[in-house]
Design a protein around this motif. Structure first.
Motif, PDB file in Angstrom:
ATOM      1  N   GLY A   7       0.746  -1.364  -0.073  1.00 50.18           N
ATOM      2  CA  GLY A   7      -0.088   0.008   0.070  1.00 50.18           C
ATOM      3  C   GLY A   7       0.837   1.263  -0.121  1.00 50.18           C
ATOM      4  N   GLU A   8       2.200   1.253   0.057  1.00 50.70           N
ATOM      5  CA  GLU A   8       3.013   2.417   0.249  1.00 50.70           C
ATOM      6  C   GLU A   8       3.212   2.757  -1.145  1.00 50.70           C
ATOM      7  N   ARG A   9       3.326   4.170  -1.090  1.00 49.22           N
ATOM      8  CA  ARG A   9       3.485   4.975  -2.422  1.00 49.22           C
ATOM      9  C   ARG A   9       5.116   4.886  -2.767  1.00 49.22           C
ATOM     10  N   VAL A  10       5.576   4.301  -3.954  1.00 52.74           N
ATOM     11  CA  VAL A  10       6.880   4.403  -4.444  1.00 52.74           C
ATOM     12  C   VAL A  10       7.186   5.057  -5.818  1.00 52.74           C
ATOM     13  N   VAL A  11       8.168   5.379  -6.264  1.00 53.74           N
ATOM     14  CA  VAL A  11       8.383   6.213  -7.570  1.00 53.74           C
ATOM     15  C   VAL A  11       9.468   5.163  -8.284  1.00 53.74           C
ATOM     16  N   LEU A  27       3.780   4.721  -8.008  1.00 56.72           N
ATOM     17  CA  LEU A  27       3.067   3.351  -8.117  1.00 56.72           C
ATOM     18  C   LEU A  27       2.949   3.121  -6.581  1.00 56.72           C
ATOM     19  N   ARG A  28       2.113   2.071  -6.511  1.00 50.30           N
ATOM     20  CA  ARG A  28       1.508   1.556  -4.961  1.00 50.30           C
ATOM     21  C   ARG A  28       2.276   0.020  -4.875  1.00 50.30           C
ATOM     22  N   VAL A  29       2.881  -0.062  -3.655  1.00 52.94           N
ATOM     23  CA  VAL A  29       3.276  -1.499  -3.530  1.00 52.94           C
ATOM     24  C   VAL A  29       2.453  -2.347  -3.192  1.00 52.94           C
ATOM     25  N   ILE A  30       2.386  -3.579  -3.876  1.00 51.18           N
ATOM     26  CA  ILE A  30       1.466  -4.755  -3.657  1.00 51.18           C
ATOM     27  C   ILE A  30       2.069  -5.661  -2.832  1.00 51.18           C
ATOM     28  N   GLY A  31       3.634  -5.855  -3.088  1.00 53.37           N
ATOM     29  CA  GLY A  31       4.323  -6.766  -2.173  1.00 53.37           C
ATOM     30  C   GLY A  31       5.911  -6.682  -2.373  1.00 53.37           C
ATOM     31  N   ALA A  36      10.962 -10.390  -5.566  1.00 55.79           N
ATOM     32  CA  ALA A  36      10.474  -9.389  -6.449  1.00 55.79           C
ATOM     33  C   ALA A  36       9.722  -8.412  -5.612  1.00 55.79           C
ATOM     34  N   LEU A  37       9.781  -7.030  -6.221  1.00 58.47           N
ATOM     35  CA  LEU A  37       9.082  -5.933  -5.809  1.00 58.47           C
ATOM     36  C   LEU A  37       7.830  -5.873  -6.709  1.00 58.47           C
ATOM     37  N   VAL A  38       6.878  -6.014  -6.277  1.00 57.56           N
ATOM     38  CA  VAL A  38       5.268  -5.871  -7.069  1.00 57.56           C
ATOM     39  C   VAL A  38       4.736  -4.620  -6.905  1.00 57.56           C
ATOM     40  N   THR A  39       4.339  -3.699  -7.722  1.00 56.73           N
ATOM     41  CA  THR A  39       3.948  -2.469  -7.534  1.00 56.73           C
ATOM     42  C   THR A  39       2.735  -2.345  -8.731  1.00 56.73           C
ATOM     43  N   ALA A  40       2.115  -1.226  -8.364  1.00 55.02           N
ATOM     44  CA  ALA A  40       0.836  -1.217  -9.375  1.00 55.02           C
ATOM     45  C   ALA A  40       0.407   0.234  -9.487  1.00 55.02           C
ATOM     46  N   CYS A  41      -0.223   0.721 -10.416  1.00 55.93           N
ATOM     47  CA  CYS A  41      -1.012   1.972 -10.711  1.00 55.93           C
ATOM     48  C   CYS A  41      -2.083   1.980 -11.425  1.00 55.93           C
ATOM     49  N   ALA A  42      -2.897   3.018 -11.467  1.00 59.59           N
ATOM     50  CA  ALA A  42      -4.335   3.051 -12.090  1.00 59.59           C
ATOM     51  C   ALA A  42      -4.341   4.344 -12.636  1.00 59.59           C
ATOM     52  N   PRO A  43      -5.355   4.373 -13.654  1.00 59.19           N
ATOM     53  CA  PRO A  43      -5.519   5.767 -14.081  1.00 59.19           C
ATOM     54  C   PRO A  43      -5.520   6.994 -13.245  1.00 59.19           C
ATOM     55  N   GLY A  44      -5.145   7.864 -13.600  1.00 60.89           N
ATOM     56  CA  GLY A  44      -4.910   9.255 -12.601  1.00 60.89           C
ATOM     57  C   GLY A  44      -3.543   9.257 -11.709  1.00 60.89           C
TER      58      GLY A  44
END
Length: 216
Positions: A7-11, A27-31, A36-44
């Motif tokens: 849930g942490e914000r990373v760049v 990005l947001r951290v998933i795990g 691996a570092l797994v991150t995600a983003c969404a529109p916006g």
């Protein structure tokens, strides 16, 4: 450096060998594990790209992309604010790999897998640095077919000296490694059904860039 929390914000930053930032994406951290570092983003989600690259994204102008690479070779570029649009993105990045494995989602579900060939991770206080090496592999949602993407741009950046011979050798090895992972259903492909069912957590705000993030 400590692991990032879910849930942490990373760049994610693409950093040119000169030390200048080529792009950055919130990005947001998933795990975050040793695998691996797994991150995600969404529109916006906020981003910054070279102005010419932003033009290419906005208008689908391939010539502007070529101009952007020419500017990279001369060191003459400026960053422009951007916003991630249209798709949700899941990014799986092993720490020492010369690639990341990404999944793109629309409202209809998983659109495709996408392998980005890039530098290994360098952790920062805010996230991680890498550098996109242009060539990509696009894989269908069912992992049954694939095709290389942007080979012409890869040849162009090779001619410009943006991708060195040493980096090229690393990319060639990484290509073979990814195809073996795909054939063996290893890495995230081992849990393809679980990743295909993933969706952005609607309770998370769209990730933003730090106000003090430097342009170079």
């Amino acid at each position: 450096m400590e692991s990032f929390e879910a849930g942490e914000r990373v760049v994610r930053r693409d950093v040119h060998r000169s030390g200048r930032v080529w792009s950055e994406q919130a990005l947001r951290v998933i795990g975050d594990t040793t695998d691996a570092l797994v991150t995600a983003c969404a529109p916006g989600a906020q981003a910054r790209w070279p102005a010419l690259y932003a033009k290419a994204r906005a208008h689908g102008d391939r010539s502007a992309r070529t101009e952007a690479f020419d500017a990279m070779a001369t060191g003459d570029w400026e960053l422009a604010p951007g916003v991630w649009q249209k798709t949700e993105l899941l990014l799986w990045k092993p720490p020492t790999a010369w690639f990341s494995i990404n999944a793109f989602y629309t409202t209809a579900g998983l659109r495709n897998w996408y392998v980005n060939f890039e530098h290994p991770t360098r952790r920062t206080d805010d996230g991680f640095d890498t550098f996109d090496l242009t060539v990509d592999l696009v894989i269908d949602p069912g992992l049954t077919s694939w095709q290389w993407k942007d080979e012409d741009e890869y040849a162009h950046v090779r001619r410009l000296g943006i991708v060195s011979d040493t980096e090229h050798q690393a990319v060639e090895l990484a290509r073979a490694q990814v195809l073996a992972m795909l054939e063996d259903r290893a890495g995230p492909f081992a849990d393809a059904d679980r990743w295909a069912a993933w969706r952005w957590n609607p309770g998370w705000p769209r990730p933003h860039l730090p106000q003090c993030s430097p342009a170079h």
